[in-house]
Design an enzyme around this catalytic site. Structure first.
Site, PDB file in Angstrom:
ATOM      1  CG  ASP A 261      -2.008  -1.039   1.161  1.00  0.00           C
ATOM      2  OD1 ASP A 261      -2.356  -1.451   0.038  1.00  0.00           O
ATOM      3  OD2 ASP A 261      -2.504  -1.443   2.224  1.00  0.00           O
ATOM      4  NE  ARG A 341      -9.220   6.255   7.555  1.00  0.00           N
ATOM      5  CZ  ARG A 341      -9.215   5.270   6.663  1.00  0.00           C
ATOM      6  NH1 ARG A 341      -8.093   4.610   6.447  1.00  0.00           N
ATOM      7  NH2 ARG A 341     -10.309   4.938   5.996  1.00  0.00           N
TER       8      ARG A 341
END
Length: 463
Positions: A261, A341
């Site tokens: 990722d 986040r």
């Protein structure tokens, strides 16, 4: 630690603590089955006086076995590294903070900040001769991450990363894949651009103190299915997706890796992990992500900047093995250019204590699958946007569902219109009156987090 010694230690805390210690000792055994001597055991501070968690969804360290299709509703199983009573670990963190701030107020430490991790080692001008002492300074759920404390010092002399299957001696990749414990340091300042994920083996410390070390502009760090890893004192930034390549993970194994990722630090099915005093920014995906049954993690003293989705803790809402995830987030500075986040939590227990939140654009702390959020003594400075004042966000969940989730704010400093929406037992007035400990004053957050990020340490002087 021998079994007899473990039993004698646990005897002071009763049969339950003995069982917990046995679990931790088993987890400390590496892939080869060895058990590290000296695994720390700390008794709980509060003696079980308050148990606000009892009304939450915590499964007493049990989780479900994932099915191959990813829908995880199978029979319960224990997750190694998770503790049965996370509130006892919270109490232990606060005892450490109280002790450090008391010493600071009394002038016992000339360099004391009230930060118990830093005050454990930074006052020592000979820190470079006692590097492995750092492993005994951890707090929170990752406090037993000893990294390479019981191994040799390994010096990285070569910043190159030319071959992910057959790395050269002297490189960082060669060091982290070894089977034996290693404490990894750097001969000089360097920028390491990794061609593929740096897949770490168990019982490793990467210690950047004394050098200006950047892992940047390529792949970054993967901690997958291993335990006892410490990452300290690195600049990690501009990480990119890599993969579709062979990568070595140990002297005896390499295999095909699909596309990664682009996380700065990816924690996957791992336990006893501590990320401390790193500066992280601007990566393709997360700065720190922990998923797939990871637990026993502390994220402390880091400086996060210029990133969208900063920290994801949990694989998916349906992956219930993450109910055993336990993470301490302490003394970090969430700085300029951040959006959301910090963290976003799915399942599990998260202690967010004495952090400085000076920037967010959407929200600071989010959740989506009944996590327990324990926010204590943080400073939350809301942005000017009148629609982004709320610290918290329940992601795509109706209030009728999240009103039972245990989220609480205790001793937080809420500035510029910031507000924290509590729920569950955390919103109960009776709980507040019954609480047996107060969070350290958020007024001290500035000094506690003033040195967040990678430090400029030089030999022969206090760091």
């Amino acid at each position: 630690m021998t079994e007899a010694a473990a039993c004698r230690t646990a005897g002071r805390a009763g049969l339950a603590a003995a069982a917990l210690l046995l679990v931790l000792v088993v987890v400390a055994a590496g892939p080869s089955g060895r058990v590290l001597h000296g695994l720390r055991h700390r008794s709980a501070a509060a003696g079980g006086a308050r148990r606000w968690l009892r009304d939450s969804s915590w499964p007493t360290a049990a989780a479900a076995t994932p099915r191959e299709d990813g829908d995880d509703d199978g029979p319960a199983m224990a997750v190694p590294g998770a503790v049965e009573d996370p509130e006892a670990v919270v109490d232990d963190v606060h005892m450490s903070i109280r002790n450090s701030t008391a010493r600071r107020n009394l002038g016992y430490l000339s360099c004391g900040t009230g930060n118990p991790i830093d005050d454990c080692w930074r006052c020592d001008p000979d820190w470079h001769k006692n590097r492995q002492r750092l492993a005994d300074c951890g707090i929170g759920f990752g406090r037993n991450a000893i990294g390479g404390r019981d191994g040799k010092i390994y010096v990285v002399t070569d910043p190159s990363d030319d071959d992910a299957v057959n790395p050269r001696k002297g490189t960082l990749r060669y060091a982290v894949i070894q089977d034996e414990p290693l404490w990894i340091i750097f001969k000089r300042d360097m920028v390491i651009t990794l061609k593929q994920e740096l897949i770490m083996n168990s019982f490793k410390t990467i210690d950047g103190r004394g050098a200006n070390v950047h892992i940047a502009n390529g792949a970054c760090i993967t901690i997958q299915y291993v335990s006892n890893v410490i990452i300290h004192g690195l600049h990690i930034h501009d990480c990119k997706p890599t993969g579709n390549a062979m990568v070595r993970s140990s002297p005896s194994h390499y295999g095909w890796r699909t596309i990664a990722d682009g996380d700065a630090v990816s924690i996957f099915g791992a336990s006893h992990i501590w990320v401390d005093h790193c500066s992280l920014a601007n990566c393709a995906d997360g700065l720190i992500d922990a998923i797939m049954g990871s637990t026993a993690i502390t994220v402390s003293n880091n400086y996060f900047t210029h990133h969208n989705e900063v920290m994801l803790l949990g694989h998916s809402d349906s992956y219930v093995k993450d109910k055993a995830m336990q993470v301490t987030i302490a003394f970090n500075h969430f700085g300029e250019g951040l959006i959301q986040r910090m963290p976003r939590c799915r399942h599990g227990y998260f202690h967010v204590v004495n952090n400085d939140y000076t920037h967010w654009e959407m929200y600071a702390i989010g959740g989506s699958a009944e996590p327990t959020i324990n926010s204590q003594g943080n400073r939350y400075l809301a942005p000017t946007n009148p629609f982004a004042k709320e610290v918290t966000k329940r992601v795509e969940t109706a209030q009728t569902v999240w009103k039972s989730w245990n989220w609480r704010s205790e001793g937080d400093l809420l500035l510029n219109g910031a507000y924290f929406t509590p729920s569950g037992a955390g919103a109960s007035a009776s709980y507040s009156r019954a609480s047996s400990l107060g969070a350290k004053s958020s007024s001290m957050v500035g000094s506690i987090t003033s040195d967040a990020g990678a430090l400029s340490c030089r030999k022969g002087a206090a760091c």
